[in-house]
Design an enzyme around this catalytic site. Structure first.
Site, PDB file in Angstrom:
ATOM      1  N   TYR A 194       0.685  -1.108   0.054  1.00  0.00           N
ATOM      2  CA  TYR A 194      -0.058  -0.131   0.147  1.00  0.00           C
ATOM      3  C   TYR A 194       0.901   1.439   0.125  1.00  0.00           C
ATOM      4  O   TYR A 194       1.860   1.395   0.905  1.00  0.00           O
ATOM      5  CB  TYR A 194      -0.861   0.114   1.187  1.00  0.00           C
ATOM      6  N   ASP A 215       9.317   2.857  -0.232  1.00  0.00           N
ATOM      7  CA  ASP A 215       8.343   3.375   0.752  1.00  0.00           C
ATOM      8  C   ASP A 215       8.581   2.944   2.107  1.00  0.00           C
ATOM      9  O   ASP A 215       8.197   1.914   2.360  1.00  0.00           O
ATOM     10  CB  ASP A 215       6.737   3.065   0.196  1.00  0.00           C
ATOM     11  N   LYS A 248       4.590   8.996   8.874  1.00  0.00           N
ATOM     12  CA  LYS A 248       4.224   8.363  10.234  1.00  0.00           C
ATOM     13  C   LYS A 248       5.291   8.954  11.274  1.00  0.00           C
ATOM     14  O   LYS A 248       4.992  10.047  11.821  1.00  0.00           O
ATOM     15  CB  LYS A 248       4.265   6.966  10.081  1.00  0.00           C
TER      16      LYS A 248
HETATM   17  C1  LIG Z   1       0.426   4.741   5.887  1.00  0.00           C
HETATM   18  C2  LIG Z   1       1.238   4.375   4.344  1.00  0.00           C
HETATM   19  C3  LIG Z   1       0.991   5.208   3.386  1.00  0.00           C
HETATM   20  C4  LIG Z   1       0.136   6.503   3.254  1.00  0.00           C
HETATM   21  O1  LIG Z   1       0.214   7.544   4.111  1.00  0.00           O
HETATM   22  P1  LIG Z   1      -0.744   8.429   4.385  1.00  0.00           P
HETATM   23  O2  LIG Z   1      -0.465   9.269   5.316  1.00  0.00           O
HETATM   24  O3  LIG Z   1      -2.140   7.450   5.011  1.00  0.00           O
HETATM   25  O4  LIG Z   1      -1.320   8.924   2.942  1.00  0.00           O
HETATM   26  C5  LIG Z   1       1.779   5.010   2.549  1.00  0.00           C
HETATM   27  N1  LIG Z   1       2.685   4.178   2.351  1.00  0.00           N
HETATM   28  C6  LIG Z   1       2.839   3.107   3.628  1.00  0.00           C
HETATM   29  C7  LIG Z   1       3.864   2.040   3.323  1.00  0.00           C
HETATM   30  C8  LIG Z   1       2.134   3.444   4.313  1.00  0.00           C
HETATM   31  O5  LIG Z   1       2.158   2.691   5.583  1.00  0.00           O
END
Ligand SMILES: *Cc1c(COP(=O)(O)O)cnc(C)c1O
Length: 434
Positions: free
Chosen positions: A151, A246, A274
């Site tokens: 994701y 990512d 995060k």
């Molecule tokens: C949470 C997450 C996202 C998206 O971040 P948002 O702040 O919710 O847009 C993208 N990549 C990874 C790996 C994630 O865990």
């Protein structure tokens, strides 16, 4: 083990949820919050302190969601709170440069091996969206490769997961995305290096970037097979394809420098979010200076944000990263996660249930399955109904697991001791009752 009130007809949580549904689609501002996958109703959180959430009805829960991984020192840490108050006392946003931006960028550049220059934005989605545009601008190519089960936020081009073969172009997962927007996205299975070789042989010169969660945390927790990430790096270099890690979830959680530090790999672009916001909304992406200099205003790749580098967020993130730097939490998180993992496996073993608990540093998840899970296809074949039962057993006894079998569990340093011991006890009991 006492049972606590979960939202009932008379609870304040229930009343707030009914009201919210009249104002907001499904009453929630992000889908998983609605408990659709596990059933039941969400509880409204009044406050979080350390490892504990307190609901508006006064019930307490040991938290394993922790802002989906954003929290690593427990909720409401006094040093982060003080940094937020201090910055906020001088005004919340200027839409301009401010000194609060410098230390956070410095901490990121220092810690993350691949990042020579970094730009701040406001969410993980913004970070991956900008990274993809930057990779396309830098290479002059259009296609990208992503992996099922990874994701990357909700941008059109990456909301693609299901594919019928290793070389099918993806279909969007969501209504409202023109097929053409996802046409340039090639979908492969994670942990399969031959699939990458095939795709690069067929389309190598058209592919701008390969993007992945180096360890997956959004399809349960799935770790890379030994040598997989190294092989990816080498193939990308051979084909002039940019490698995008990512590390929105794994950054500053797996190690100070993320998975790239642990595995000794230098991606071309890294996405963060995060943890680097200390609990406030943030995103960031960075990489080699030569690539990052393609961004506007100097370069041709446009990217911007009214609230990017917001002083309050920057102060919050700086405080969080300083805490990590002063006292690296990784050995403790690893030890705690192993304690939890052992308790789960022992209980499953006694019960005669097949359980896999993939774990690394402060992350783990539970797959009810005979065999280890290496990719999305294997993940969706596991027994999610057992997880859903465990979720509700735990919730009624004050342990809040992520409300889906396919989300990772996160620990914080604040879980050390009583909170973790109690959670192990409740979850072992829960597995016994499955
Ligand atoms: C949470 C997450 C996202 C998206 O971040 P948002 O702040 O919710 O847009 C993208 N990549 C990874 C790996 C994630 O865990």
């Amino acid at each position: 083990m006492q049972t606590i009130d979960t939202p009932t007809q008379t609870s304040l949580s229930h009343k707030l949820y009914e009201k919210a549904k009249t104002l907001t689609p499904s009453g929630v501002h992000s889908p998983v919050w609605a408990f659709q996958s596990v059933g039941g109703h969400p509880f409204y959180i009044e406050r979080g302190d350390g490892a504990i959430l307190t609901s508006v009805d006064g019930d307490q829960y040991i938290d394993f969601v922790n802002g989906w991984g954003a929290i690593i020192h427990g909720h409401n840490h006094p040093k982060i709170r003080a940094a937020v108050h201090e910055a906020s006392s001088k005004g919340n946003t200027f839409g301009a440069v401010s000194p609060y931006q410098i230390p956070l960028c410095e901490l990121v550049v220092e810690a993350v091996p691949s990042i020579e220059k970094v730009r701040m934005c406001n969410s993980g989605t913004e970070a991956t969206m900008s990274a993809i545009r930057l990779a396309r601008g830098f290479t002059g190519r259009n296609k990208i490769i992503k992996f099922s089960g990874c994701y990357h936020g909700h941008l059109d081009a990456l909301l693609v997961k299901a594919g019928s073969g290793p070389l099918t172009f993806g279909n969007p997962d969501s209504a409202g995305i023109p097929p053409a927007f996802a046409n340039e996205t090639l979908l492969l299975e994670y942990n399969d290096i031959d699939a990458i070789k095939g795709a690069l042989q067929a389309y190598g010169s058209e592919i701008a970037a390969i993007i992945l969660e180096p360890y997956i945390g959004n399809c349960g927790h799935i770790l890379a097979k030994p040598g997989y990430l190294q092989a990816l790096r080498q193939l990308c270099t051979e084909h002039g394809v940019l490698l995008i890690f990512d590390e929105v979830m794994t950054g500053f959680r797996q190690a100070l420098g993320g998975v790239q530090e642990k595995e000794g790999i230098t991606p071309d672009i890294t996405c963060l979010s995060k943890i680097i916001g200390g609990g406030l909304p943030v995103g960031a992406f960075g990489g080699r200076a030569e690539i990052m200099e393609m961004l506007s205003p100097a370069g041709p790749v446009y990217q911007a944000g009214t609230n990017s580098g917001n002083p309050v967020t920057m102060a919050s993130g700086t405080a969080a990263l300083q805490l990590i730097k002063e006292e690296p939490p990784y050995a403790l998180l690893e030890q705690m996660c192993q304690q939890l993992r052992s308790a789960l496996l022992e209980a499953a073993n006694k019960k005669g249930l097949a359980l896999q608990v993939p774990q690394s540093v402060g992350m783990l998840s539970c797959f009810f399955s005979e065999t280890p899970v290496h990719n999305y296809n294997e993940a969706i074949q596991t027994e999610t109904s057992l997880f859903n039962k465990l979720f509700h057993f735990a919730l009624e006894r004050g342990v809040y697991l992520p409300p889906s079998a396919f989300e990772a569990w996160f620990l914080t340093t604040a879980h050390h001791g009583a909170a973790l011991d109690k959670a192990c006890e409740v979850l072992s009991e829960g597995i016994k009752h499955l």
